[in-house]
Design a protein around this motif. Sequence first.
Motif, PDB file in Angstrom:
ATOM      1  N   TYR A 310      61.044  83.438  45.114  1.00  0.00           N
ATOM      2  CA  TYR A 310      60.584  82.642  43.975  1.00  0.00           C
ATOM      3  C   TYR A 310      59.121  82.298  44.231  1.00  0.00           C
ATOM      4  N   PRO A 312      56.282  80.492  42.420  1.00  0.00           N
ATOM      5  CA  PRO A 312      55.747  79.679  41.324  1.00  0.00           C
ATOM      6  C   PRO A 312      54.224  79.642  41.365  1.00  0.00           C
ATOM      7  N   GLU A 316      52.532  74.974  44.257  1.00  0.00           N
ATOM      8  CA  GLU A 316      53.960  74.777  44.556  1.00  0.00           C
ATOM      9  C   GLU A 316      54.445  75.862  45.515  1.00  0.00           C
ATOM     10  N   VAL A 319      60.286  79.969  47.428  1.00  0.00           N
ATOM     11  CA  VAL A 319      61.649  79.851  47.951  1.00  0.00           C
ATOM     12  C   VAL A 319      62.208  81.264  48.139  1.00  0.00           C
ATOM     13  N   VAL A 343      65.535  73.359  50.682  1.00  0.00           N
ATOM     14  CA  VAL A 343      64.696  73.312  49.480  1.00  0.00           C
ATOM     15  C   VAL A 343      64.910  71.985  48.772  1.00  0.00           C
ATOM     16  N   ARG A 344      63.827  71.422  48.248  1.00  0.00           N
ATOM     17  CA  ARG A 344      63.955  70.180  47.487  1.00  0.00           C
ATOM     18  C   ARG A 344      64.922  70.384  46.320  1.00  0.00           C
ATOM     19  N   GLU A 346      65.207  69.421  43.204  1.00  0.00           N
ATOM     20  CA  GLU A 346      64.710  69.784  41.874  1.00  0.00           C
ATOM     21  C   GLU A 346      64.197  71.222  41.842  1.00  0.00           C
ATOM     22  N   ARG A 347      63.599  71.656  42.959  1.00  0.00           N
ATOM     23  CA  ARG A 347      63.109  73.037  43.026  1.00  0.00           C
ATOM     24  C   ARG A 347      64.286  74.009  43.124  1.00  0.00           C
ATOM     25  N   THR A 350      65.757  74.641  39.787  1.00  0.00           N
ATOM     26  CA  THR A 350      64.944  75.567  38.990  1.00  0.00           C
ATOM     27  C   THR A 350      65.260  77.018  39.350  1.00  0.00           C
ATOM     28  N   GLU A 396      62.057  70.194  53.325  1.00  0.00           N
ATOM     29  CA  GLU A 396      61.025  71.135  52.891  1.00  0.00           C
ATOM     30  C   GLU A 396      59.665  70.460  52.805  1.00  0.00           C
ATOM     31  N   ASP A 398      55.981  70.577  50.975  1.00  0.00           N
ATOM     32  CA  ASP A 398      55.331  71.140  49.799  1.00  0.00           C
ATOM     33  C   ASP A 398      54.157  72.027  50.190  1.00  0.00           C
TER      34      ASP A 398
END
Length: 416
Positions: A310, A312, A316, A319, A343-344, A346-347, A350, A396, A398
């Motif tokens: 992933y 982004p 950001e 992943v 991994v956070r 919210e991420r 996604t 994680e 950032d």
Amino acid sequence: MYDRPRDLACGISDLRQHLRMQLPNTAFSSATRQHLSSKIYSGWALDRAITLDCACPGLLASTLYFGPGRRQAVFLALASIDWLGQAEIARRFHQAIAGTDALGQSDAAVIGRAILLLRRPRDFVRALFGTVPDGLLGAMQRLGHDPVGAPETYKELHRLFFSGAAADRRRIKVLGQMAGSLVGAQIEIVSVLDPVLLHPAFVANVYETKQVADLNAALAYVRARCSGATDEAIRSSLAKLKPGDHRSTLYKWWIHRFDRLPRTLDTRGDPSLVVLGSAEALSDAGRRYANCLKSKVGEVFVGTYVYIEYRPAAPEPGVIAELRVTTRGFLLEGLYARKNCKVRPERAATVRRKLAACEVALYDHAPDDRDMVSAAAQVLNQYNFAEPDNTGWGVEFDEPPANDLEELVTLASEAA
């Protein structure tokens, strides 16, 4: 006909006495006896030698003292009965020993007497086949004292060395380049092995004919997965093998050069989802994420896993998604941040949403209210229930830390 158990159990001294009686011209001094020792053999070769011994007494006892080259020449003659016939073999040998005191006129007697009189393997092979191909005597010497396989093995040995085909000459050359003794199966192995694999260091580590089908199929798979696996490139990689290298070394070298996935994910045009579709891409991602993706090359090569990155928009962080291949498509098994950190949430949500849009299956829970099921899982100490695919270590970042010390300080403070 011999009573085999009784004859095979007779002592060495009796065999030597029998040999002296039947071969009066043989110099069998005490010094010779000290250096000679009998070596028994069995199977089809023994059965045929016993039959000839009935017509030519002393043959069997004599062959027990033959050296490996002469012994293999005898086995070649005994095996050739299958494709030449006993009468034809006797006719050829009769010409070679004409004028001797042949014991009787039967075909078996003539063959037996020729085995006793033609002491040099070169003379024996020439009498039987009219010529002695280059390399044949050396190969027979390296086969040892015992029969190597069935008569069909000797038929293939004969075919290879008497063939004028370039491919067969290549096979013979490989046998000659191999160091040490030959395994009988290698005669047939060089005949059925993919021609590209005919290299001394490789063939020397193949001992059974049944292994060849797997080796040929594995090579075909390498060709399908690696665009660079041309015949010339494969031969070049074979040249890098060292004596003692296992036969799998060649294939392990090539899996780190694959660039065609056996199965891939249709990302539906999503630019943030990048399929890691080659060994190079996996290794590169492994360096950037400081994880073990490079060690997963074999599992991706055979289609067990597919890895998606992933990516982004900056800044950001990305992943890595680990997809397990199933009969119904792909299943998301794990999400990993850099250094395999967790991994956070919210991420992770996604990434799951994007993969689900590509028809990737996700882990699920009991079909009840999510909060209620989560509460039950917590009471029962069912850890990681909320995010079963987000199983990384720690937390994680950032942004990648400047150094490992900074990372350790950050981890310690967050844990506190």
